[in-house]
Design a protein around this motif. Structure first.
Motif, PDB file in Angstrom:
ATOM      1  N   GLY A  10       0.802  -1.212   0.000  1.00  0.00           N
ATOM      2  CA  GLY A  10       0.000   0.000   0.000  1.00  0.00           C
ATOM      3  C   GLY A  10       0.837   1.266   0.000  1.00  0.00           C
ATOM      4  N   LYS A  11       0.361   2.282  -0.736  1.00  0.00           N
ATOM      5  CA  LYS A  11       1.031   3.584  -0.766  1.00  0.00           C
ATOM      6  C   LYS A  11       0.007   4.661  -1.050  1.00  0.00           C
ATOM      7  CE  LYS A  11       4.306   6.355  -3.478  1.00  0.00           C
ATOM      8  NZ  LYS A  11       5.203   6.393  -4.670  1.00  0.00           N
ATOM      9  N   ARG A  12       0.129   5.800  -0.349  1.00  0.00           N
ATOM     10  CA  ARG A  12      -0.724   6.959  -0.627  1.00  0.00           C
ATOM     11  C   ARG A  12       0.068   8.228  -0.299  1.00  0.00           C
ATOM     12  NH1 ARG A  12      -4.198   4.798   4.158  1.00  0.00           N
ATOM     13  NH2 ARG A  12      -3.299   5.834   5.976  1.00  0.00           N
ATOM     14  N   SER A  13      -0.363   9.323  -0.881  1.00  0.00           N
ATOM     15  CA  SER A  13       0.293  10.609  -0.647  1.00  0.00           C
ATOM     16  C   SER A  13      -0.756  11.669  -0.368  1.00  0.00           C
ATOM     17  CB  SER A  13       1.133  11.025  -1.855  1.00  0.00           C
ATOM     18  OG  SER A  13       2.190  10.116  -2.071  1.00  0.00           O
ATOM     19  N   ALA A  14      -0.376  12.674   0.421  1.00  0.00           N
ATOM     20  CA  ALA A  14      -1.269  13.784   0.746  1.00  0.00           C
ATOM     21  C   ALA A  14      -0.518  15.093   0.572  1.00  0.00           C
ATOM     22  CB  ALA A  14      -1.783  13.663   2.180  1.00  0.00           C
ATOM     23  N   ALA A  15      -1.186  16.079  -0.014  1.00  0.00           N
ATOM     24  CA  ALA A  15      -0.607  17.405  -0.177  1.00  0.00           C
ATOM     25  C   ALA A  15      -0.663  18.166   1.145  1.00  0.00           C
ATOM     26  CB  ALA A  15      -1.362  18.171  -1.256  1.00  0.00           C
ATOM     27  N   ALA A  16       0.214  19.144   1.294  1.00  0.00           N
ATOM     28  CA  ALA A  16       0.196  20.000   2.478  1.00  0.00           C
ATOM     29  C   ALA A  16      -1.149  20.717   2.585  1.00  0.00           C
ATOM     30  CB  ALA A  16       1.333  21.005   2.412  1.00  0.00           C
ATOM     31  N   GLN A  17      -1.544  21.017   3.807  1.00  0.00           N
ATOM     32  CA  GLN A  17      -2.847  21.650   4.038  1.00  0.00           C
ATOM     33  C   GLN A  17      -2.755  22.519   5.297  1.00  0.00           C
ATOM     34  OE1 GLN A  17      -6.008  18.783   4.531  1.00  0.00           O
ATOM     35  NE2 GLN A  17      -7.565  20.189   3.743  1.00  0.00           N
ATOM     36  N   SER A  18      -3.349  23.685   5.251  1.00  0.00           N
ATOM     37  CA  SER A  18      -3.335  24.588   6.404  1.00  0.00           C
ATOM     38  C   SER A  18      -4.649  24.499   7.178  1.00  0.00           C
ATOM     39  CB  SER A  18      -3.109  26.034   5.954  1.00  0.00           C
ATOM     40  OG  SER A  18      -1.821  26.172   5.392  1.00  0.00           O
ATOM     41  N   THR A  19      -4.533  24.611   8.482  1.00  0.00           N
ATOM     42  CA  THR A  19      -5.724  24.572   9.333  1.00  0.00           C
ATOM     43  C   THR A  19      -6.460  25.913   9.271  1.00  0.00           C
ATOM     44  OG1 THR A  19      -4.579  25.371  11.314  1.00  0.00           O
ATOM     45  CG2 THR A  19      -4.528  22.992  10.896  1.00  0.00           C
ATOM     46  N   THR A  20      -7.658  25.923   9.837  1.00  0.00           N
ATOM     47  CA  THR A  20      -8.416  27.172   9.962  1.00  0.00           C
ATOM     48  C   THR A  20      -8.350  27.624  11.417  1.00  0.00           C
ATOM     49  OG1 THR A  20     -10.450  25.863  10.201  1.00  0.00           O
ATOM     50  CG2 THR A  20      -9.923  26.696   8.011  1.00  0.00           C
ATOM     51  N   THR A  21      -9.490  27.718  12.082  1.00  0.00           N
ATOM     52  CA  THR A  21      -9.522  28.131  13.486  1.00  0.00           C
ATOM     53  C   THR A  21     -10.082  26.994  14.343  1.00  0.00           C
ATOM     54  OG1 THR A  21     -11.745  29.064  13.221  1.00  0.00           O
ATOM     55  CG2 THR A  21      -9.878  30.537  12.830  1.00  0.00           C
ATOM     56  N   GLY A  22      -9.875  27.121  15.655  1.00  0.00           N
ATOM     57  CA  GLY A  22     -10.453  26.170  16.588  1.00  0.00           C
ATOM     58  C   GLY A  22      -9.621  24.932  16.840  1.00  0.00           C
ATOM     59  N   ASN A  23      -8.324  24.981  16.511  1.00  0.00           N
ATOM     60  CA  ASN A  23      -7.461  23.826  16.783  1.00  0.00           C
ATOM     61  C   ASN A  23      -7.315  23.596  18.286  1.00  0.00           C
ATOM     62  OD1 ASN A  23      -6.779  23.487  14.007  1.00  0.00           O
ATOM     63  ND2 ASN A  23      -5.277  25.140  14.192  1.00  0.00           N
ATOM     64  N   THR A  24      -7.144  22.337  18.659  1.00  0.00           N
ATOM     65  CA  THR A  24      -6.792  21.989  20.041  1.00  0.00           C
ATOM     66  C   THR A  24      -5.499  21.179  19.994  1.00  0.00           C
ATOM     67  OG1 THR A  24      -7.927  19.852  20.151  1.00  0.00           O
ATOM     68  CG2 THR A  24      -9.266  21.829  20.536  1.00  0.00           C
ATOM     69  N   SER A  25      -5.069  20.697  21.128  1.00  0.00           N
ATOM     70  CA  SER A  25      -3.835  19.909  21.170  1.00  0.00           C
ATOM     71  C   SER A  25      -4.006  18.531  20.538  1.00  0.00           C
ATOM     72  CB  SER A  25      -3.354  19.752  22.614  1.00  0.00           C
ATOM     73  OG  SER A  25      -4.318  19.057  23.384  1.00  0.00           O
ATOM     74  N   THR A  26      -5.246  18.115  20.286  1.00  0.00           N
ATOM     75  CA  THR A  26      -5.494  16.800  19.687  1.00  0.00           C
ATOM     76  C   THR A  26      -6.322  16.845  18.405  1.00  0.00           C
ATOM     77  OG1 THR A  26      -7.428  16.481  21.121  1.00  0.00           O
ATOM     78  CG2 THR A  26      -5.330  15.550  21.879  1.00  0.00           C
ATOM     79  N   VAL A  27      -6.983  17.980  18.116  1.00  0.00           N
ATOM     80  CA  VAL A  27      -7.846  18.075  16.932  1.00  0.00           C
ATOM     81  C   VAL A  27      -7.391  19.251  16.074  1.00  0.00           C
ATOM     82  CG1 VAL A  27     -10.182  18.403  16.070  1.00  0.00           C
ATOM     83  CG2 VAL A  27      -9.803  17.060  18.149  1.00  0.00           C
ATOM     84  N   LEU A  28      -7.174  18.970  14.785  1.00  0.00           N
ATOM     85  CA  LEU A  28      -6.806  20.011  13.828  1.00  0.00           C
ATOM     86  C   LEU A  28      -7.982  20.241  12.883  1.00  0.00           C
ATOM     87  CD1 LEU A  28      -3.155  18.905  12.909  1.00  0.00           C
ATOM     88  CD2 LEU A  28      -3.921  20.417  14.762  1.00  0.00           C
ATOM     89  N   GLU A  29      -8.408  21.505  12.774  1.00  0.00           N
ATOM     90  CA  GLU A  29      -9.567  21.882  11.970  1.00  0.00           C
ATOM     91  C   GLU A  29      -9.116  22.477  10.640  1.00  0.00           C
ATOM     92  OE1 GLU A  29     -12.625  21.331  12.680  1.00  0.00           O
ATOM     93  OE2 GLU A  29     -12.649  20.897  14.839  1.00  0.00           O
ATOM     94  N   PHE A  30      -9.722  21.970   9.527  1.00  0.00           N
ATOM     95  CA  PHE A  30      -9.356  22.443   8.197  1.00  0.00           C
ATOM     96  C   PHE A  30     -10.481  23.194   7.493  1.00  0.00           C
ATOM     97  CE2 PHE A  30      -6.576  18.803   9.047  1.00  0.00           C
ATOM     98  CZ  PHE A  30      -5.338  19.367   8.789  1.00  0.00           C
ATOM     99  N   GLY A  31     -11.708  23.049   7.945  1.00  0.00           N
ATOM    100  CA  GLY A  31     -12.826  23.723   7.301  1.00  0.00           C
ATOM    101  C   GLY A  31     -13.314  23.030   6.047  1.00  0.00           C
ATOM    102  N   VAL A  32     -12.497  22.145   5.490  1.00  0.00           N
ATOM    103  CA  VAL A  32     -12.859  21.329   4.320  1.00  0.00           C
ATOM    104  C   VAL A  32     -12.386  19.908   4.603  1.00  0.00           C
ATOM    105  CG1 VAL A  32     -12.729  23.252   2.677  1.00  0.00           C
ATOM    106  CG2 VAL A  32     -10.682  21.890   3.176  1.00  0.00           C
TER     107      VAL A  32
END
Length: 388
Positions: free
Chosen positions: A101-123
């Motif tokens: 198995g192999k997969r790749s992901a592009a870089a992505q920036s978060t929006t608002t409301g991040n916590t120490s365990t949850v990252l929010e992207f809005g999409v």
């Protein structure tokens, strides 16, 4: 006749086959991998079929030969690509044929409301469960495995040490290899000895992977063993000039942290192995006796020599109770900016059983010499190797 071929002037190229067992010659320098000089080999043996017949003397009768066995050993350094999130040239096909198995992901920036365990992207997030992500908070980069993926967010397996990251923080691109052996490709291998003799192996598939030398202050390496269908020799130079510029320098195991069950531990060394059962389809109607291979079983194990803690028996209790523990470790190349780094390699084993926990010793200091065995949950989720 010319003798004196120099082994250190050899090269190794790998290429995915269009038809399993049909040799596919390399045509570009980037199809070569930077293998280590010591331990690289490709060999064919033939089963001797002895004939013990009655005759006029006690001498041996002429023997015949049966099915050939083809095995290659390829040791390489455990390092990332020089381009963030890209496939490491030295490891890409070796990991694909061993894991599938192999997969790749592009870089992505978060929006608002991040916590120490949850990252929010809005999409919808680019990342998947099991991936290791690099959260690029200025001056406080951190690596974490992804435990789950929501509609617009990802949840990390355990909290970031520096707390909630800033709004708009970038999460770096990655490439991840994981167990999906039904998609393991067969490879052609050109092993050119001293740039004089070509060994052309076909139908090669990953039999084992061992991560070694992951010790304090050392360069981690890994050794791959491949089994194949055929190997022939030709008096020929390499097909192209090797080009290794796409790969970064390998990391040194310093600031290379280990987490078990989300808890960071001090340790002196660790290792990991993936053992595949490679079964060949034997066919008496075929000239070579073998037509293809399949991976029919896979076992992933991990071991670490961590220092014994006089306030906790967590792993011992997990061993006694047969509880699951996760394993996460990484290494990277630091940058000139404090707290920041790149060219990361990271391994995540989401669920393991502690199968041994003997007391050990490291230069007179007590250790837990842990052994863990990874297992599946939903499937294709026992091991993830990320490059960031």
């Amino acid at each position: 006749m010319t003798i004196g071929v120099v082994n250190n002037e050899s090269s190794v190229a790998l290429k995915v086959e269009s038809v399993e067992g049909t040799y596919n010659s390399p045509s570009a320098g980037t199809e070569y991998i930077e293998a280590l000089a010591e331990g690289t080999s490709a060999n064919k043996t033939r089963e001797e079929l002895a004939r013990n017949t009655l005759g006029s003397s006690t001498e041996q009768e002429a023997s015949r030969v049966g099915i050939a066995e083809v095995v290659a050993e390829i040791p390489v350094e455990f390092g990332a690509s020089a381009t963030a999130g890209s496939s490491p040239q030295r490891l890409d096909l070796l990991l694909r044929t061993t894991l599938g198995g192999k997969r790749s992901a592009a870089a992505q920036s978060t929006t608002t409301g991040n916590t120490s365990t949850v990252l929010e992207f809005g999409v919808a997030p680019n990342f998947s469960k099991g991936d290791v992500v690099l959260v690029k908070e200025a001056g406080a980069f951190e690596l974490r495995p992804v435990a789950s993926v929501g509609a617009t967010s990802i949840t990390l397996a355990f909290a970031l040490e520096n707390g909630a990251p800033s709004d708009g923080v970038e999460v770096e691109a990655n490439t991840v290899y994981f167990s999906d052996t039904s998609n393991s490709p067969s490879l052609s291998m050109e092993h050119n000895i001293g740039n004089e003799i070509q060994q052309r192996a076909a139908g090669m598939r990953g039999q084992s992977f061992s991560l070694e030398n992951f010790s304090a202050g050392q360069i981690p390496t890994c050794n791959f063993s491949l089994g194949g269908l055929s190997l022939e020799r030709a008096d020929s130079a390499q097909s192209a000039t090797p080009d290794f510029t796409a790969d970064a320098l390998p990391p040194v195991a310093l600031e290379a942290c280990l987490y078990i069950g989300g808890v960071k531990y001090s340790y002196s060394e660790l290792s990991m192995s993936i053992e595949n059962t490679l079964s060949f389809l034997i066919d008496a109607c075929n000239e070579s006796g073998k037509v293809s291979s399949r991976i029919t079983d896979q076992v992933t194990t991990f071991s670490a020599k961590k220092y014994m803690d006089d306030t906790s028996l967590t792993e011992w209790d997990a061993f006694n109770n047969n509880d699951d523990k996760s394993v996460f470790f990484y290494a990277y190349n630091p940058s000139s900016t404090a707290g920041e780094f790149s060219e990361c390699v990271a391994v995540h084993l989401p669920q393991c059983k502690v199968i041994a926990s003997p007391a050990g010793d490291q230069d007179g200091i007590a250790t837990d010499d842990l052994e863990l065995k990874a297992h599946r949950s939903a499937g294709n989720d026992s091991v993830f190797i990320s490059f960031i």
